[in-house]
Design an enzyme around this catalytic site. Structure first.
Site, PDB file in Angstrom:
ATOM      1  CD  GLN A  66      -0.819   7.522   8.901  1.00  0.00           C
ATOM      2  OE1 GLN A  66      -2.095   7.658   7.897  1.00  0.00           O
ATOM      3  NE2 GLN A  66       0.647   6.705   8.245  1.00  0.00           N
ATOM      4  CG  ASP A  79      -6.061   2.233   6.430  1.00  0.00           C
ATOM      5  OD1 ASP A  79      -6.051   3.347   5.242  1.00  0.00           O
ATOM      6  OD2 ASP A  79      -5.889   2.735   8.058  1.00  0.00           O
ATOM      7  CE  LYS A 127      -2.940   8.258   4.762  1.00  0.00           C
ATOM      8  NZ  LYS A 127      -2.147   6.904   5.465  1.00  0.00           N
TER       9      LYS A 127
HETATM   10  N1  GUN Z   1       0.706   3.513   7.863  1.00  0.00           N
HETATM   11  C1  GUN Z   1       1.465   3.736   6.529  1.00  0.00           C
HETATM   12  N2  GUN Z   1       0.561   3.074   5.901  1.00  0.00           N
HETATM   13  C2  GUN Z   1      -0.755   2.972   6.073  1.00  0.00           C
HETATM   14  C3  GUN Z   1      -2.069   3.687   5.317  1.00  0.00           C
HETATM   15  O1  GUN Z   1      -2.298   2.814   4.571  1.00  0.00           O
HETATM   16  N3  GUN Z   1      -2.742   3.220   6.391  1.00  0.00           N
HETATM   17  C4  GUN Z   1      -2.545   3.829   7.467  1.00  0.00           C
HETATM   18  N4  GUN Z   1      -3.825   3.867   8.489  1.00  0.00           N
HETATM   19  N5  GUN Z   1      -1.464   3.877   8.497  1.00  0.00           N
HETATM   20  C5  GUN Z   1      -0.836   3.550   7.828  1.00  0.00           C
END
Ligand code: GUN
Length: 285
Positions: A97, A120, A53
């Site tokens: 996350q 998100d 990311k």
């Molecule tokens: N953990 C797995 N996928 C995601 C996501 O798209 N966003 C976040 N914040 N955590 C995750």
């Protein structure tokens, strides 16, 4: 093979180029779009996701901050960090996350993120905005699936029947809302559904988002259907695979997304799109 592939890498590339142009234009006006990513603990999969990311942000010319904390971080300490980022004008998007360590209530943390920075799309305000058609942020994975449909000319889904397999808050439920907003007739199926194949055989579009291999097989498809595979699993040889029996379904479907190289790259791409959108809104563009 009869199905055409929907290439998530190629579409991502195209969308990320557009984000980079928007980021450069905003920078010329004095605002650098910024994303803060918080990782707590040392979950190996999360470490990879977070690294990807941050790299994607930097490649597109966005500013990113990665905050890594030991698994012993308290909930109060994490909430204080979120609050500080809510008030930081150089940060337009905040991503915590998941999963978080067990002693931290992830719901409480997500709700602490300002809805204006919830890139998100997990905040209750974002889910509500999607439900009633107001401005908010769309959850990245289903948003990416909609872009994939758009890329094959399926933007207005009037007259189409879409079947979603899975009802998670992160994919299944927001996916259903986005399909509905695009005028599809939507069926949401899940572990309590009797005779899943009865539903999928009527579908023009099937989105599989369960996290289990071979949930969708060729005999469950209407010829020519569009198959979107959100799954990310490992097969017996340890190779990455989706929820769909790709080899079988590709002989019946009209379009199909591969795993890897399908929905996966689109999720990060839509995070960039949301962060860009957040920065433009904050700058009044
Ligand atoms: N953990 C797995 N996928 C995601 C996501 O798209 N966003 C976040 N914040 N955590 C995750």
């Amino acid at each position: 093979m009869t199905a055409q592939l929907i290439d998530g890498n190629a579409l991502s590339q195209q969308l990320r180029t557009e984000v980079a142009a928007r980021a450069a234009a905003l920078k010329a006006q004095g605002t650098t779009a910024g994303l803060a990513v918080i990782l707590v603990g040392d979950n190996p999969a999360s470490q990879v996701y977070v690294r990807n990311k941050v790299k994607a942000c930097n490649d597109a010319g966005l500013h990113s901050v990665l905050e890594k904390y030991d698994a012993s971080l308290t909930e109060a300490e994490l909430l204080a960090r979120v609050e500080a980022l809510n008030n930081d004008p150089s940060i337009h998007g905040i991503l915590v996350q998941l999963p978080l360590p067990k002693h931290i209530d992830d719901h409480k943390v997500i709700e602490a993120i300002s809805p204006l920075k919830d890139v998100d799309g997990f905040h209750v305000a974002s889910a509500g905005a999607l439900m009633v058609g107001e401005v908010g942020f769309k959850a990245c994975t289903p948003y990416g699936c909609m872009k994939m449909l758009e890329s094959i000319g399926m933007k207005d889904l009037r007259g189409k029947h879409a079947v979603v397999i899975g009802r998670s808050n992160i994919v299944g439920k927001p996916m259903a809302m986005m399909l509905l907003a695009a005028n599809a007739t939507v069926t949401v199926t899940h572990s309590g559904t009797a005779d899943l194949a009865h539903h999928t055989r009527q579908a023009d579009i099937v989105v599989a988002a369960v996290g289990k291999r071979n949930v969708l097989t060729a005999d469950m498809l209407k010829p020519g259907a569009v198959v979107i595979d959100v799954g990310m699993n490992r097969n017996d040889e340890g190779k990455l695979c989706g929820d769909v029996d790709f080899d079988g379904c590709k002989e019946v479907a009209g379009y199909i997304t591969p795993v890897p190289g399908g929905v996966g790259p689109m999720t990060i791409t839509m995070l960039l799109v949301n962060t860009m959108e957040a920065a433009e809104r904050a700058a009044g563009v």
